[in-house]
Design an enzyme around this catalytic site. Structure first.
Site, PDB file in Angstrom:
ATOM      1  N   ARG A  41       0.808  -1.214   0.000  1.00 26.00           N
ATOM      2  CA  ARG A  41       0.000   0.000   0.000  1.00 26.00           C
ATOM      3  C   ARG A  41       0.844   1.269   0.000  1.00 26.00           C
ATOM      4  O   ARG A  41       0.355   2.345  -0.326  1.00 26.00           O
ATOM      5  CB  ARG A  41      -0.944   0.016   1.202  1.00 26.00           C
ATOM      6  CG  ARG A  41      -0.274   0.141   2.553  1.00 26.00           C
ATOM      7  CD  ARG A  41      -1.323   0.166   3.676  1.00 26.00           C
ATOM      8  NE  ARG A  41      -0.736   0.054   4.989  1.00 26.00           N
ATOM      9  CZ  ARG A  41      -0.242   1.071   5.681  1.00 26.00           C
ATOM     10  NH1 ARG A  41      -0.270   2.281   5.163  1.00 26.00           N
ATOM     11  NH2 ARG A  41       0.263   0.882   6.885  1.00 26.00           N
ATOM     12  N   TYR A  71     -22.773  13.109 -10.516  1.00 21.65           N
ATOM     13  CA  TYR A  71     -22.949  11.770  -9.961  1.00 21.65           C
ATOM     14  C   TYR A  71     -23.424  11.850  -8.510  1.00 21.65           C
ATOM     15  O   TYR A  71     -22.815  12.529  -7.671  1.00 21.65           O
ATOM     16  CB  TYR A  71     -21.639  10.994 -10.055  1.00 21.65           C
ATOM     17  CG  TYR A  71     -21.691   9.641  -9.393  1.00 21.65           C
ATOM     18  CD1 TYR A  71     -22.694   8.729  -9.684  1.00 21.65           C
ATOM     19  CD2 TYR A  71     -20.724   9.274  -8.461  1.00 21.65           C
ATOM     20  CE1 TYR A  71     -22.749   7.492  -9.062  1.00 21.65           C
ATOM     21  CE2 TYR A  71     -20.761   8.039  -7.842  1.00 21.65           C
ATOM     22  CZ  TYR A  71     -21.772   7.157  -8.142  1.00 21.65           C
ATOM     23  OH  TYR A  71     -21.827   5.938  -7.516  1.00 21.65           O
ATOM     24  N   ASP A 127     -14.130  15.555 -13.217  1.00 20.73           N
ATOM     25  CA  ASP A 127     -14.511  14.152 -13.344  1.00 20.73           C
ATOM     26  C   ASP A 127     -14.694  13.880 -14.834  1.00 20.73           C
ATOM     27  O   ASP A 127     -15.625  14.386 -15.468  1.00 20.73           O
ATOM     28  CB  ASP A 127     -15.809  13.886 -12.575  1.00 20.73           C
ATOM     29  CG  ASP A 127     -16.187  12.400 -12.567  1.00 20.73           C
ATOM     30  OD1 ASP A 127     -15.830  11.694 -13.535  1.00 20.73           O
ATOM     31  OD2 ASP A 127     -16.847  11.962 -11.615  1.00 20.73           O
ATOM     32  N   LYS A 171     -16.000   2.198 -14.937  1.00 22.45           N
ATOM     33  CA  LYS A 171     -16.851   2.436 -16.100  1.00 22.45           C
ATOM     34  C   LYS A 171     -16.092   2.179 -17.413  1.00 22.45           C
ATOM     35  O   LYS A 171     -15.711   1.048 -17.678  1.00 22.45           O
ATOM     36  CB  LYS A 171     -17.410   3.855 -16.030  1.00 22.45           C
ATOM     37  CG  LYS A 171     -18.015   4.246 -14.681  1.00 22.45           C
ATOM     38  CD  LYS A 171     -19.140   3.357 -14.230  1.00 22.45           C
ATOM     39  CE  LYS A 171     -19.961   3.921 -13.086  1.00 22.45           C
ATOM     40  NZ  LYS A 171     -19.220   4.232 -11.848  1.00 22.45           N
TER      41      LYS A 171
END
Length: 353
Positions: A43, A95, A168, A193
């Protein structure tokens, strides 16, 4: 990794970027299912799998990419760098998940949220005075409003204390527009997406040109623990390879359907921004829209988008989208034969007309 030429097209870069090079190297970066690499956690320093994905997305957007576990994790990381009580300007149509996250942070007193109509350029420029962050989305989800990114960025650049501009770019993709070249500071995607493209993963990614923004994003990812999975980034990179051809084909079909739908007697309005694979259609009311969804056989009634399959959703029925016209149907156009899609749409619309 492969050396990518700036002279190459986006289509070529999507195929080449992030690939291993050298004799005996694999054609694709292998999945690296490791929680630690030597003396560091994955990470903190990443795995080869997600580093390759970041390289490819960065090439397409023209910056340095930072991958996250989901699109909302990306939103959270961007907000993480804002000082307490910073003013965040957001579009009134965007969104619902993003607006919901902003509203949560506002209620907790972490930021102050101001809402602006997406296409009101003058209002965006006015709201930028004293703001810490402008969050643009273009085209917007689900109403497909277009925001004048370059004009807003140019005006904001002249401010003494200018806010960070985030775009975005999920709907447009890097093939439709490159917001960094238009003056944005950070670009975000729900890679779930169009980038992933096959409805089989959750992933987010942010791209920035300024090393300071990149460092903030990486720091937030490590502290929040919003690290992407090795399998997800492998699948997203594989999906990215075909993004240019998928997006071009789906966009051609969407433009064709938008023309035909505009002539249909059951349709009161078609919203199509002129390019891309997303379109919205308005019918008489919610009852009629629900009936259309139920009558469709080829187009799937589903909430997500950007996959190889075409989907439809009445967004006003979803929590957080009460502002959307009740008869609006948001379509994500996939790779099916255009004539088959039109036959399905026409039959469903005629059944309720």
């Amino acid at each position: 990794m492969a050396c990518v030429s700036e002279e190459w097209s986006a289509r070529t870069k999507a195929v080449v970027a992030g690939r291993p090079v050298g004799e005996g190297e694999p054609m694709n970066v292998p999945i690296t299912p490791a929680s630690m690499l030597g003396l560091s956690y994955a990470r903190e320093d990443g795995t080869p799998t997600w580093v390759a994905f970041e390289e490819a997305v960065g090439e397409l957007e023209g910056g340095t990419a930072v991958a996250f576990a989901s699109g909302i994790a990306t939103v959270s990381a961007v907000l993480d760098a804002r000082p307490s009580q910073a003013v965040v300007v957001v579009p009134s149509d965007s969104y619902a998940g993003t607006r919901g996250h902003f509203a949560h942070e506002h209620a907790k007193g972490r930021v102050r949220v101001v809402s602006v109509a997406p296409s009101d350029t003058a209002a965006w420029i006015e709201a930028a005075e004293g703001a810490g962050l402008l969050w643009l989305e273009s085209p917007t989800n689900p109403s497909l409003h277009v925001v004048e990114i370059a004009e807003i960025a140019s005006a904001v650049r002249r401010l003494k204390h200018r806010p960070t501009i985030v775009v975005d770019n999920t709907f447009a993709t890097p093939l439709g527009q490159r917001p960094l070249s238009l003056g944005a500071d950070i670009v975000v995607h729900s890679a779930t997406k169009f980038i992933g493209g096959h409805s089989d993963l959750l992933l987010g990614v942010a791209v920035a040109a300024d090393p300071a923004h990149v460092a903030d994003l990486r720091d937030a990812r490590t502290r929040i623990g919003a690290t992407p999975g090795a399998l997800e980034t492998f699948l997203a990179l594989r999906g990215l390879r075909t993004l240019p051809v998928r997006f071009a084909e789906a966009s051609r079909t969407a433009a064709l359907l938008a023309e035909r739908l505009a002539e249909h007697p059951a349709v009161t309005r078609v919203r199509y921004p002129g390019s891309g694979a997303m379109l919205a259609v308005e019918v008489a009311d919610a009852e009629c829209a629900d009936a259309v969804c139920a009558a469709l056989r080829l187009v799937r009634h589903a909430t997500s988008l950007g996959g190889v399959e075409s989907t439809v959703e009445r967004r006003a029925a979803r929590s957080g989208d009460a502002h959307v016209p009740s008869g609006l149907l948001r379509f994500s156009i996939g790779l099916e034969d255009p004539d088959d899609l039109w036959a399905d749409l026409n039959r469903a619309l005629c059944s309720v007309n």
